[in-house]
Motif scaffolding. Sequence first.
Motif, PDB file in Angstrom:
ATOM      1  N   THR A 141       8.352  -9.938   5.582  1.00 34.94           N
ATOM      2  CA  THR A 141       9.692 -10.273   6.102  1.00 34.94           C
ATOM      3  C   THR A 141      10.148  -9.154   7.037  1.00 34.94           C
ATOM      4  O   THR A 141       9.545  -8.074   7.056  1.00 34.94           O
ATOM      5  N   GLY A 149      -9.897  -6.451   4.641  1.00 31.75           N
ATOM      6  CA  GLY A 149     -11.332  -6.175   4.785  1.00 31.75           C
ATOM      7  C   GLY A 149     -12.199  -7.294   4.241  1.00 31.75           C
ATOM      8  O   GLY A 149     -13.231  -7.021   3.621  1.00 31.75           O
ATOM      9  N   PHE A 189      -4.490   1.554   6.461  1.00 35.52           N
ATOM     10  CA  PHE A 189      -4.293   1.972   5.069  1.00 35.52           C
ATOM     11  C   PHE A 189      -4.159   3.488   4.974  1.00 35.52           C
ATOM     12  O   PHE A 189      -3.350   3.990   4.195  1.00 35.52           O
ATOM     13  N   ASP A 222       9.814  -5.600  -5.531  1.00 34.95           N
ATOM     14  CA  ASP A 222       9.175  -6.473  -4.529  1.00 34.95           C
ATOM     15  C   ASP A 222       9.591  -7.907  -4.824  1.00 34.95           C
ATOM     16  O   ASP A 222       9.716  -8.298  -5.979  1.00 34.95           O
ATOM     17  N   GLU A 235      -3.348  -8.874  11.823  1.00 36.10           N
ATOM     18  CA  GLU A 235      -3.474  -7.921  10.705  1.00 36.10           C
ATOM     19  C   GLU A 235      -2.311  -6.939  10.665  1.00 36.10           C
ATOM     20  O   GLU A 235      -1.960  -6.436   9.609  1.00 36.10           O
ATOM     21  N   ALA A 242       0.822  -1.209   0.000  1.00 33.11           N
ATOM     22  CA  ALA A 242       0.000   0.000   0.000  1.00 33.11           C
ATOM     23  C   ALA A 242       0.860   1.265   0.000  1.00 33.11           C
ATOM     24  O   ALA A 242       0.705   2.146  -0.859  1.00 33.11           O
ATOM     25  N   ALA A 243       1.790   1.353   0.945  1.00 35.60           N
ATOM     26  CA  ALA A 243       2.598   2.571   1.073  1.00 35.60           C
ATOM     27  C   ALA A 243       3.560   2.725  -0.099  1.00 35.60           C
ATOM     28  O   ALA A 243       3.718   3.825  -0.654  1.00 35.60           O
ATOM     29  N   GLU A 290       3.878   0.584   7.439  1.00 38.16           N
ATOM     30  CA  GLU A 290       3.812  -0.214   8.664  1.00 38.16           C
ATOM     31  C   GLU A 290       5.171  -0.609   9.220  1.00 38.16           C
ATOM     32  O   GLU A 290       5.267  -1.003  10.387  1.00 38.16           O
ATOM     33  N   ASN A 344     -11.042  -2.300   3.550  1.00 36.80           N
ATOM     34  CA  ASN A 344     -11.510  -1.120   4.296  1.00 36.80           C
ATOM     35  C   ASN A 344     -10.409  -0.065   4.114  1.00 36.80           C
ATOM     36  O   ASN A 344      -9.489   0.021   4.902  1.00 36.80           O
TER      37      ASN A 344
END
Length: 399
Positions: free
Chosen positions: A174, A50, A385, A37, A343, A17-18, A372, A55
């Motif tokens: 990881t 979600g 998110f 990645d 999560e 996401a980030a 995160e 969400n």
Amino acid sequence: MGHAAMTYDVVVIGAGAAGLMCAAQAGYAGRRVALLDHANKAGKKILMSGGGRCNFTNLATTPQHFYSQNPYFSISALKRYRPEHFVELVERHGIDYVEKTPGQLFCASSAKDIVQLLLTEAQWAGVDIQLKTRIHRLERQGEGICLDTSLGRIEAGVVVVATGGLSIPTMGATGFGYDIARQFGLEVLPTRPALVPFTLGEPWKTRCAALSGVSLDVAVECGGGYFKEPMLFTHRGISGPAMLQISSLWLPGEALRINLLPDEDVATSLRSAREQTPKRKLQTWLGERFPKRLAQALTEWYGDAVDETPLAQYSNAQLDEWAQRLNDWQLKPTATEGWRTAEVTLGGVSTQHISSRDFSVKELPQLRFIGEVLDVTGELGGYNFQWAWASGVACGQAC
Ligand SMILES: Cc1cc2nc3c(=O)[nH]c(=O)nc-3n(C[C@H](O)[C@H](O)[C@H](O)COP(=O)(O)OP(=O)(O)OC[C@H]3O[C@@H](n4cnc5c(N)ncnc54)[C@H](O)[C@@H]3O)c2cc1C
């Protein structure tokens, strides 16, 4: 003769996401950007989030909904990139969404829509996305950073670490981001799984397993936190939003205080029921308040011969005992389900080394951390998110 190194202004590690958000913003800012990645797909956690509907934000986002050793760190980015900004992006991409619980926005159709949005933005911004790419090593090189990867050597003006937390290792999680932080002398705060169901020892494990699938609204307290949300009995113990939320504050050995009837003072209610309907049975009273299986289980758990006993025969002390069981059930979990189902990750790269404006390492601005992997963890409900988007945008625009 060796191959010449590839060069980019910005290399983002982690197409979650980030990372996706940051890479697109840096690309729009005119930078030459690579997004690397090791997974075979971008945004895997978004896809499973979600319940498959993602969400993607919470309209009530404020820094108070985040845990961090530095509660002020998230203020700047969250203020600059707000939930309305992401909603505007979602609408621009023609994605339908629904507000399930007040403030919590989900895709109406599928989380795939959010991944597609992010990939489209990255493509429009000219980001070079390289999946299935292993990053072996990073080292400082002049003003920049050099990466030794399965694609060969990559020279970057700036490296952004967006490798996320440790939860769900099967999805590609990881501790690489923490290793990079340590390599460059940054502190990594202890990590632990959060937003995670609890497991129980006997006899509660068997008791709760028998109720698997039963859900009810409760209030739960522990570690100074309080949440009034649904709870779910499972084969392993207890889950549901109330338990996931409180897991972020629970420490091993502590008891949860669960109020099974948070809107009712049970002691008063039972006394007045005894007065007004003395022939009624406790089982009937419970049956009016709880799902049938739970009402039955409650009387079995506490060994009362209640089936035939009218309320009139209950002493004040017995009613108070029931009030305690229902309004203040103290339950000590043995553990949580751990990284397998958590999560999010509490803890991570300490924010004390990081600029809250552009997410660069203060002593080494070519290196940045977002999302995160940092010691910023949201409550349940779309906050995590929103943090990924906000930190990604703040960093990407400043790259
Ligand atoms: C089951 C589940 C449901 C969730 N539901 C929600 C929700 O509905 N709403 C919400 O707000 N939050 C939700 N979350 C939390 C949310 O998914 C995360 O907080 C968010 O994805 C964090 O974004 P990130 O970009 O920092 O990390 P991630 O999205 O985890 O991305 C990290 C990326 O880094 C890559 N990576 C890791 N290590 C390496 C390495 N060594 N080399 C190369 N690449 C690497 C990974 O493959 C991954 O693509 C959920 C999480 C889970 C597990």
